[in-house]
Scaffold this motif. Structure first.
Motif, short mmCIF file in Angstrom:
data_model
loop_
_atom_site.label_atom_id
_atom_site.label_comp_id
_atom_site.label_asym_id
_atom_site.label_seq_id
_atom_site.Cartn_x
_atom_site.Cartn_y
_atom_site.Cartn_z
N PHE A 114 48.11 -43.20 104.94
CA PHE A 114 47.87 -41.73 105.69
C PHE A 114 47.08 -41.64 106.92
CE2 PHE A 114 49.46 -38.13 102.94
CZ PHE A 114 49.42 -37.18 104.05
N LEU A 166 56.63 -44.59 111.87
CA LEU A 166 58.06 -45.31 111.32
C LEU A 166 57.82 -46.29 110.01
CD1 LEU A 166 60.33 -45.08 114.28
CD2 LEU A 166 59.83 -43.37 112.52
N PRO A 190 55.15 -44.84 105.88
CA PRO A 190 55.73 -44.28 104.90
C PRO A 190 56.29 -45.26 103.84
CG PRO A 190 56.31 -43.08 106.82
CD PRO A 190 55.81 -44.40 107.53
N ILE A 191 56.99 -46.16 104.35
CA ILE A 191 57.70 -47.17 103.18
C ILE A 191 56.65 -47.92 102.51
CG2 ILE A 191 59.41 -49.02 102.99
CD1 ILE A 191 60.56 -46.77 104.60
N ILE A 197 55.22 -45.26 99.87
CA ILE A 197 56.16 -44.81 98.70
C ILE A 197 56.13 -46.16 97.52
CG2 ILE A 197 58.33 -45.57 99.50
CD1 ILE A 197 57.66 -42.26 97.53
N LEU A 229 53.20 -46.41 95.64
CA LEU A 229 52.88 -45.05 94.63
C LEU A 229 53.92 -45.62 93.28
CD1 LEU A 229 53.40 -41.67 96.33
CD2 LEU A 229 51.44 -42.88 95.40
N MET A 230 55.05 -46.22 93.79
CA MET A 230 55.81 -46.98 92.78
C MET A 230 55.11 -47.92 91.84
SD MET A 230 59.91 -47.18 94.25
CE MET A 230 59.90 -46.97 96.06
N ALA A 281 52.96 -46.02 89.52
CA ALA A 281 53.69 -45.25 88.47
C ALA A 281 54.10 -46.12 87.44
CB ALA A 281 54.80 -44.51 89.05
N GLU A 282 54.40 -47.41 87.93
CA GLU A 282 54.82 -48.64 86.98
C GLU A 282 53.68 -48.82 85.94
OE1 GLU A 282 57.38 -51.60 89.44
OE2 GLU A 282 57.20 -51.84 87.36
N LEU A 306 60.25 -51.10 86.98
CA LEU A 306 60.91 -50.99 88.22
C LEU A 306 61.22 -52.07 89.02
CD1 LEU A 306 62.27 -48.68 89.58
CD2 LEU A 306 60.17 -47.94 90.89
N LEU A 339 62.95 -56.77 95.21
CA LEU A 339 63.20 -55.59 95.93
C LEU A 339 61.73 -55.12 96.22
CD1 LEU A 339 65.10 -53.21 96.82
CD2 LEU A 339 64.52 -52.23 94.39
N LEU A 381 60.51 -54.22 100.09
CA LEU A 381 60.05 -52.82 100.48
C LEU A 381 58.62 -53.03 100.94
CD1 LEU A 381 60.81 -50.74 97.20
CD2 LEU A 381 61.59 -50.39 99.82
N ILE A 416 59.11 -54.59 104.69
CA ILE A 416 59.73 -53.62 105.64
C ILE A 416 58.53 -53.05 106.38
CG2 ILE A 416 60.74 -51.43 105.81
CD1 ILE A 416 62.85 -52.57 103.96
N THR A 448 58.09 -38.92 108.95
CA THR A 448 57.30 -39.90 108.01
C THR A 448 57.74 -39.41 106.78
OG1 THR A 448 55.30 -38.30 107.79
CG2 THR A 448 55.32 -40.21 109.69
N LEU A 470 61.04 -40.76 105.70
CA LEU A 470 61.16 -42.12 105.25
C LEU A 470 60.35 -42.31 104.08
CD1 LEU A 470 60.20 -43.36 108.99
CD2 LEU A 470 62.12 -44.34 107.65
N LEU A 471 59.59 -41.67 103.47
CA LEU A 471 58.97 -41.80 102.33
C LEU A 471 60.00 -41.38 101.29
CD1 LEU A 471 55.72 -42.08 101.72
CD2 LEU A 471 55.65 -39.58 101.23
N TYR A 480 69.69 -49.92 92.56
CA TYR A 480 69.78 -49.93 91.09
C TYR A 480 71.02 -49.15 90.77
CZ TYR A 480 65.21 -52.06 90.92
OH TYR A 480 64.18 -52.77 91.02
N LEU A 520 66.07 -47.14 84.14
CA LEU A 520 65.77 -47.07 85.36
C LEU A 520 66.15 -45.60 86.15
CD1 LEU A 520 66.91 -50.53 86.88
CD2 LEU A 520 64.59 -49.50 86.77
N PHE A 526 60.58 -39.53 88.66
CA PHE A 526 59.73 -39.93 89.92
C PHE A 526 60.23 -39.11 91.11
CE2 PHE A 526 58.07 -42.19 93.50
CZ PHE A 526 56.74 -42.70 92.50
#
Lengths: 533, 206
Positions: A168, A210, A213-214, A217, A220-221, A224-225, A232, A243, A247, A250, B28, B31-32, B43, B138, B145
């Motif tokens: 951030f 650019l 942000p990838i 997220i 965050l996944m 969450a997992e 996931l 995957l 991510l 990237i 941003t 993209l998030l 998936y 999933l 989510f």
């Protein structure tokens, strides 16, 4: 100009006290806040690195157990990447010098600039808190690869959340710089009158905005997992760990260019100043920054050649990886061409710049070796990779930062450093560095895998050389810092322009006043690097 | 002191810069969510049948009503900009308040929708959920989510609009200077836009 009468206070003297610093919206103060906080984390990272090298001085368990070693290299990676290298040049030198070099008095959003530093501190505290709470720091490596990162009992969630917050902070800095460069350039400074350091910051800022942000997220996944016990990225629960790697890279491959592009910008400033020549191929360097930022997006797959990808995909990623070397080579050739027939002034910043070129060359060329499919299968996850990225990241970005610390020392702190001491410490750092990391390249070729606290006895000699190298280098760093700290008190007063530089920061006093310029800055019509010969 | 006027000062008012900054920030945000859309796409491709089967569990009517609610809220916030440009502060405030009210309606409907899923034990970790096949797990994970993350953005967007209201009351945002309202509205449109994509992906593809 009658000097004393209109000599205004420097930005240090304007206000005093802790509050005037940590809540300051002045870009120079925020840059310094970043400098001191980054510097502290850098030293922590160095100590962790020293401990790792000490563990590896002989085969078997030397000073720590396997799990501790895993945690140490993870923390070393997280600190060095997320807390030092990614913010490094833009947050420190970008903050201090971008507005001055484009002839304005601050960034476009001064308050957001302060917010980004606070977020950085918060993220740093989260990263450090993993040391003291729960089961200790993460042991996953800085890449947090799933599914292990989802299953390990160590403090992955906190470390990952720290990386999220730091992302951030990085986005806000990038956003701020893009808007600053678009809106606040001096009216007479067109895009191609802009010095190359702002150009490099501009390209970097786009990657920050650019790509970050990838990872945000993705992290965050992961959290969450862990919280909900999901799959996931866990194959046994229907997810796909590859995957996650996609991510992750990237973002994290472009992030490599976040770390090195602005450092290249620093080199583009120092070389023409000390060669007393206009930089060779100004536009080529400016465009190549943008080209690296652009192509750098499409090469992430080369981190995963051995983890399962279709043949055509691997070939394409390999070709793209070779392509990204082209703009880097353009820059390197242009720096060397700038030196040709120059009137060279050998000072510490130039020495660091030359070391940058030498080491970045090794780092870049070894990058091609592992960017090629056939050799990568052999070298993947060996010490060759460790050697490669330390040559780029430390031999490149780290050395450029050391150089810039000397180059702008007078401008930032108002005193000149001791040249002789600086050159001696440079010698120690340079020699130590190469003894530390070059053996790693050979060890990797011999097949020593990375991320183990132990190794086969035949690797001992080179490991000992490497560990001794780490001591020499750290000695050099201590000498360099001592010299810089001492010079703050004892150094001579810095003149406006000690090196005969031509960019705008040399037109203002050292250190600059709160508003950067006391008289209107004059943007040279011939472009930023015009040296009258 | 500086003895000249710096025309390009960073402390000058610059609406263009504010807007540019906002657009970059929206980039941003996109993209998030882009990362989530990517994961969803992959998936869905790998577990097409399970996703299809699981999607029948969702309540299309509630989803449709929520879509209409959000679209209307975008309309009211856009109208509030026109109102403030015409100098009708009272009208602008009413329109922003109604946007926030629509946000509240959206969240209430969402609440009932989620509660129904909880009662069926479909939240990750619950009994029914644990018996689902991997693809369906999933689906529901991504459903909670992504809509949850979107819901968070609805709340943030609403809070931003509350700050805009405060600024209008104080007179900082007015007929001649309404960039804060414009940026707040831009953010609100983003929240709306993301829902426009979430809705068909989860509720409509059969």
């Amino acid at each position: 100009m009658s000097t004393a009468a209109i000599q205004s206070k420097s930005f240090y003297e304007e206000k005093k006290g802790l509050k005037s610093w940590i809540f300051s919206t002045d870009h120079k103060r925020i840059g310094l806040l970043y400098f001191y906080s980054l510097g502290s984390f850098f030293l922590v990272g160095v100590i962790l690195g020293l401990l790792m090298r000490l563990e590896l001085i002989s085969p078997g368990e030397t000073i720590m157990k396997a799990k501790t070693y895993n945690q140490v290299f993870t923390l070393h990676g997280v600190i060095m990447i997320f807390l030092f290298l990614i913010p490094s040049v833009p947050a420190v030198f970008g903050n201090i010098f971008l507005p001055i070099m484009i002839g304005t008095d601050d960034v476009a959003f001064p308050k957001i600039n302060l917010l980004s530093w606070w977020l950085y501190v918060l993220g740093g505290l989260f990263a450090l808190s993993t040391l003291v709470v729960g089961d200790g720091p993460a042991d996953t490596g800085w890449t947090f690869y799933a599914p292990y990162s989802v299953k390990t009992g160590t403090n992955v969630s906190l470390a990952v959340f720290a990386a999220f917050i730091l992302g951030f902070s990085s986005i806000l800095t990038g956003l701020n710089f893009i808007v600053t460069i678009h809106r606040l350039r001096h009216p007479k400074m067109g895009w191609f009158k802009m010095p190359l350091f702002p150009w490099a910051l501009y390209a970097t800022a786009w990657i920050q905005v650019l790509a970050t942000p990838i990872i945000g997220i993705t992290l965050l996944m992961i959290i969450a997992e862990r919280v909900f016990g999901l799959g996931l990225f866990d194959p046994s629960l229907g997810g796909d760990p590859i995957l996650y790697q996609h991510l992750f890279w990237i973002y994290s491959h472009p992030a490599v260019y976040i770390m090195v592009l602005p450092a290249m910008g620093l080199i583009s400033e120092m070389i023409p100043t000390f060669a007393k020549r206009p930089i060779f191929g100004y536009k080529a360097i400016a465009y190549s920054s943008m080209a690296i930022a652009f192509i750098g997006y499409f090469v992430w797959g080369h981190h995963m050649f051995t983890s399962g990808m279709s043949g055509p995909a691997r070939v394409i990623f390999s070709i793209l990886t070779f392509l990204v070397a082209v703009p880097s080579a353009i820059k390197t050739f242009n720096w060397v061409a700038t030196l040709y027939k120059g009137s060279i002034l050998i000072k510490t910043p130039l020495l660091f710049s030359m070391a940058f070129i030498f080491q970045f060359l090794i780092g870049g060329l070894t990058g091609l070796v592992i960017g090629a499919l056939a050799t990568d299968v052999h070298l993947h996850d060996t010490y060759f990779v460790v050697g490669h990225f330390h040559y780029v990241m430390f031999g490149g970005t780290g050395f450029a930062m050391f150089g810039a610390m000397h180059y702008w020392y007078g401008k930032i702190w108002g005193k000149m450093y001791n040249e002789k001491m600086a050159q001696i410490s440079f010698g120690f750092i340079f020699v130590g560095f190469n003894f530390l990391y070059f053996p790693m390249l050979i060890l990797g070729l011999m097949g020593m895998p990375r991320r183990y606290y132990d190794y086969l006895p035949e690797f001992t000699t080179l490991n000992v050389i490497s560990t001794v190298g780490s001591w020499v280098m750290v000695l050099g760093i201590i000498m360099m810092l001592t010299n810089l700290i001492r010079s703050k008190k004892r150094g001579e007063k810095a003149p406006k322009d000690p090196w005969g530089g031509t960019t705008l920061e040399w037109q203002t006093s050292s250190p600059p006043s709160l508003h950067n310029f006391d008289t209107e800055p004059i943007v040279p019509e011939e472009g930023p690097y015009f040296h009258k010969v | 002191m500086a003895n000249f006027v710096m025309v390009n000062s960073g402390h000058n008012r610059d609406d263009e810069a504010d807007k540019l900054g906002m657009w970059l920030f929206l980039f941003t945000e996109l993209l998030l969510f882009g990362g989530l859309f990517l994961v969803y796409t992959i998936y869905r491709y790998l577990n097409a049948d399970a996703f299809l089967h699981a999607s029948y569990e969702l309540n299309v009517i509630m989803g449709t009503v929520n879509t209409i609610v959000l679209l209307t809220s975008s309309l009211t916030v856009a109208m509030s900009i026109t109102a403030i440009q015409k100098g009708d502060t009272k009208m602008a405030l009413t329109l922003i308040w109604s946007t926030i009210a629509f946000a509240g309606v959206f969240l209430v409907i969402k609440y009932f929708e989620w509660t129904a899923k909880f009662e069926h034990g479909l939240f990750p970790g619950m009994e029914h959920y644990n018996m689902l096949e991997p693809g369906e797990k999933l689906f529901f994970f991504l459903y909670f989510f992504m809509t949850g993350f979107h819901g968070l953005h609805v709340i943030i967007g609403g809070i931003i609009l509350l700050f805009v209201i405060a600024a209008i009351r104080k007179g900082e945002t007015n007929q001649g200077k309404f960039i804060f309202l414009e940026n707040g509205a831009l953010y609100w449109h983003l929240v709306d836009l993301i829902w426009i994509f979430l809705f068909p992906l989860f509720y409509l593809i059969h």
